[in-house]
Design a protein around this motif. Structure first.
Motif, PDB file in Angstrom:
ATOM      1  N   LYS A   1      24.019  43.665  53.450  1.00 36.30           N
ATOM      2  CA  LYS A   1      24.015  42.711  54.805  1.00 36.30           C
ATOM      3  C   LYS A   1      24.930  41.548  54.482  1.00 36.30           C
ATOM      4  CE  LYS A   1      19.146  43.106  56.321  1.00 36.30           C
ATOM      5  NZ  LYS A   1      18.113  42.522  56.532  1.00 36.30           N
ATOM      6  N   ILE A   2      25.936  41.283  55.386  1.00 33.09           N
ATOM      7  CA  ILE A   2      27.029  40.059  54.968  1.00 33.09           C
ATOM      8  C   ILE A   2      26.920  39.265  56.216  1.00 33.09           C
ATOM      9  CG2 ILE A   2      29.534  39.661  54.868  1.00 33.09           C
ATOM     10  CD1 ILE A   2      30.004  42.591  53.560  1.00 33.09           C
ATOM     11  N   GLU A   3      26.491  37.941  55.825  1.00 35.10           N
ATOM     12  CA  GLU A   3      26.669  36.992  56.799  1.00 35.10           C
ATOM     13  C   GLU A   3      27.850  36.592  57.354  1.00 35.10           C
ATOM     14  OE1 GLU A   3      24.657  33.364  55.574  1.00 35.10           O
ATOM     15  OE2 GLU A   3      22.782  34.447  54.750  1.00 35.10           O
ATOM     16  N   LYS A   4      27.904  36.110  58.725  1.00 36.63           N
ATOM     17  CA  LYS A   4      29.102  35.598  59.280  1.00 36.63           C
ATOM     18  C   LYS A   4      29.878  34.398  58.817  1.00 36.63           C
ATOM     19  CE  LYS A   4      27.308  36.517  64.099  1.00 36.63           C
ATOM     20  NZ  LYS A   4      26.931  35.883  65.306  1.00 36.63           N
ATOM     21  N   ASN A   5      31.054  34.729  58.706  1.00 41.16           N
ATOM     22  CA  ASN A   5      32.088  33.292  58.370  1.00 41.16           C
ATOM     23  C   ASN A   5      31.647  33.308  56.775  1.00 41.16           C
ATOM     24  OD1 ASN A   5      32.791  33.387  60.892  1.00 41.16           O
ATOM     25  ND2 ASN A   5      31.473  31.634  61.243  1.00 41.16           N
ATOM     26  N   ARG A   6      31.542  34.211  56.073  1.00 46.65           N
ATOM     27  CA  ARG A   6      31.238  34.163  54.452  1.00 46.65           C
ATOM     28  C   ARG A   6      32.395  34.859  54.003  1.00 46.65           C
ATOM     29  NH1 ARG A   6      25.310  34.672  51.225  1.00 46.65           N
ATOM     30  NH2 ARG A   6      24.908  32.628  51.633  1.00 46.65           N
ATOM     31  N   PHE A   7      32.902  34.275  52.612  1.00 45.98           N
ATOM     32  CA  PHE A   7      33.981  34.974  51.690  1.00 45.98           C
ATOM     33  C   PHE A   7      33.117  35.747  50.541  1.00 45.98           C
ATOM     34  CE2 PHE A   7      37.198  33.842  48.334  1.00 45.98           C
ATOM     35  CZ  PHE A   7      37.688  35.214  48.362  1.00 45.98           C
ATOM     36  N   VAL A   8      32.927  36.752  50.660  1.00 48.74           N
ATOM     37  CA  VAL A   8      32.374  37.838  49.879  1.00 48.74           C
ATOM     38  C   VAL A   8      33.039  38.579  49.030  1.00 48.74           C
ATOM     39  CG1 VAL A   8      30.405  37.544  51.384  1.00 48.74           C
ATOM     40  CG2 VAL A   8      31.877  39.462  51.208  1.00 48.74           C
ATOM     41  N   THR A   9      32.781  38.934  47.591  1.00 42.73           N
ATOM     42  CA  THR A   9      33.176  40.160  46.757  1.00 42.73           C
ATOM     43  C   THR A   9      32.639  41.074  46.707  1.00 42.73           C
ATOM     44  OG1 THR A   9      32.772  38.558  44.909  1.00 42.73           O
ATOM     45  CG2 THR A   9      34.902  38.410  45.936  1.00 42.73           C
ATOM     46  N   ILE A  10      33.001  42.181  46.549  1.00 38.30           N
ATOM     47  CA  ILE A  10      32.331  43.507  45.995  1.00 38.30           C
ATOM     48  C   ILE A  10      32.796  44.140  44.767  1.00 38.30           C
ATOM     49  CG2 ILE A  10      31.430  45.828  46.657  1.00 38.30           C
ATOM     50  CD1 ILE A  10      31.701  44.810  49.786  1.00 38.30           C
ATOM     51  N   SER A  11      32.101  44.370  44.052  1.00 41.66           N
ATOM     52  CA  SER A  11      32.719  44.781  42.446  1.00 41.66           C
ATOM     53  C   SER A  11      31.981  45.916  42.107  1.00 41.66           C
ATOM     54  CB  SER A  11      32.621  43.761  41.588  1.00 41.66           C
ATOM     55  OG  SER A  11      33.318  42.519  41.650  1.00 41.66           O
ATOM     56  N   GLY A  12      32.515  46.803  41.075  1.00 39.08           N
ATOM     57  CA  GLY A  12      31.651  47.812  40.728  1.00 39.08           C
ATOM     58  C   GLY A  12      32.823  48.696  39.982  1.00 39.08           C
ATOM     59  N   SER A  13      32.347  49.654  38.953  1.00 42.10           N
ATOM     60  CA  SER A  13      33.206  50.452  38.387  1.00 42.10           C
ATOM     61  C   SER A  13      34.342  51.417  39.004  1.00 42.10           C
ATOM     62  CB  SER A  13      32.238  51.190  37.358  1.00 42.10           C
ATOM     63  OG  SER A  13      31.544  52.283  38.206  1.00 42.10           O
ATOM     64  N   ASN A  14      35.324  51.826  38.366  1.00 41.63           N
ATOM     65  CA  ASN A  14      36.142  52.821  39.184  1.00 41.63           C
ATOM     66  C   ASN A  14      35.538  53.917  39.634  1.00 41.63           C
ATOM     67  OD1 ASN A  14      38.307  51.017  38.373  1.00 41.63           O
ATOM     68  ND2 ASN A  14      38.758  52.069  36.658  1.00 41.63           N
ATOM     69  N   ASN A  15      36.186  54.318  40.872  1.00 43.40           N
ATOM     70  CA  ASN A  15      35.336  55.554  41.622  1.00 43.40           C
ATOM     71  C   ASN A  15      33.994  55.486  42.146  1.00 43.40           C
ATOM     72  OD1 ASN A  15      37.785  57.062  41.154  1.00 43.40           O
ATOM     73  ND2 ASN A  15      37.036  57.239  38.909  1.00 43.40           N
ATOM     74  N   CYS A  16      33.499  54.342  42.262  1.00 45.59           N
ATOM     75  CA  CYS A  16      32.030  54.042  42.615  1.00 45.59           C
ATOM     76  C   CYS A  16      32.047  53.726  44.330  1.00 45.59           C
ATOM     77  CB  CYS A  16      31.494  52.640  42.211  1.00 45.59           C
ATOM     78  SG  CYS A  16      32.209  51.163  42.787  1.00 45.59           S
ATOM     79  N   GLY A  17      33.204  53.927  44.604  1.00 45.73           N
ATOM     80  CA  GLY A  17      33.182  54.064  46.291  1.00 45.73           C
ATOM     81  C   GLY A  17      33.646  52.913  46.990  1.00 45.73           C
TER      82      GLY A  17
ATOM     83  N   SER B   1      37.878  43.315  40.910  1.00 50.05           N
ATOM     84  CA  SER B   1      37.300  43.708  39.316  1.00 50.05           C
ATOM     85  C   SER B   1      37.746  42.656  38.562  1.00 50.05           C
ATOM     86  CB  SER B   1      37.980  44.902  39.020  1.00 50.05           C
ATOM     87  OG  SER B   1      39.470  44.742  38.788  1.00 50.05           O
ATOM     88  N   VAL B   2      37.772  41.506  39.017  1.00 51.26           N
ATOM     89  CA  VAL B   2      38.346  40.232  38.432  1.00 51.26           C
ATOM     90  C   VAL B   2      37.206  39.228  38.372  1.00 51.26           C
ATOM     91  CG1 VAL B   2      40.002  38.362  38.171  1.00 51.26           C
ATOM     92  CG2 VAL B   2      40.933  40.692  38.865  1.00 51.26           C
TER      93      VAL B   2
END
Length: 223
Positions: free
Chosen positions: A22-38, A189-190
């Motif tokens: 779930k992502i709220e409107k007007n947010r600045f979000v990041t998504i991280s994970g290992s390589n090849n996780c999709g 990834s940073v």
């Protein structure tokens, strides 16, 4: 509801299982994970390049009820260096993204303003072909922002530019998120990029395993 995007029990190939987001409107979000996780696959699912019959809501409306052109109007995606210029100069590339109804003067002002924000003003009259990877990415982001999307999806920039440039761009995005009504979803990834966001998600074992305030999430994740 205050969510612009909700994904319920996403399944896609062998990449996702019990994947909920779930992502709220007007947010600045990041998504991280290992390589090849999709992570890149997730972006392509959200913007309609890849199909899934899992339940996805965009602004509280079933994703599958939208026409693909509607999705394209309010979701813009930046996959670094993955685009073919349509016009010749940087200025023309930016002008091409603007609606026909604007006057020439209005268009030129908008282009100059966005070029200044991304520090590519000196390239406006130059061919896109001479741009470095860093400036090419800035142009891609400027093109996306100038069309006023509701959601901006950005794949990981770190393989293509140095850390200093990456943090400069991330700070620009953070400021644009504050001044414009736009949700920004950045794959990264940073560590420092995560800390600049409002909210972060960690993908592991085919699902979101951690989410929340970046400093708290990264402490739990032992990053």
């Amino acid at each position: 509801m205050n969510n612009c995007l909700e994904i319920k029990d996403l399944k896609y190939l062998d990449l996702f299982r019990n994947f909920n987001l779930k992502i709220e409107k007007n947010r600045f979000v990041t998504i991280s994970g290992s390589n090849n996780c999709g992570k890149t696959t997730l972006i392509r699912i959200i913007d309609g390049q890849l199909y899934t019959n899992s339940e996805i809501l965009l602004f509280d409306k079933d994703y599958h009820d939208y026409k693909i052109t509607e999705i394209g109007n309010f979701i813009k995606t930046v996959i670094p260096l993955e685009y073919n210029p349509i016009q010749n100069t940087v200025e023309d590339e930016l002008l091409y993204q603007l609606p026909i109804g604007l006057s020439k003067e209005e268009k030129q002002k908008i282009v100059k303003d966005i070029a200044k924000i991304f520090k590519i003003t000196k390239f406006l009259t130059k061919s896109v072909e001479i741009l470095s990877d860093e400036d090419n990415i800035k142009l891609q982001l400027a093109q996306a922002i100038i069309s006023k999307p509701k959601i901006l999806l950005i794949d990981d920039l770190s393989p293509f530019i140095n850390k200093q440039a990456l943090l400069e761009i991330t700070n620009i995005l953070k400021e644009l998120n504050k001044t414009q009504e736009i949700t920004i979803i950045l794959i990264t990834s940073v560590l420092e990029c995560n800390l600049l966001s409002d909210y972060t998600y960690i993908i592991s074992n085919k699902e979101i395993t951690l989410e929340g305030i970046p400093s708290e999430v990264l402490e739990k994740d032992n990053i």
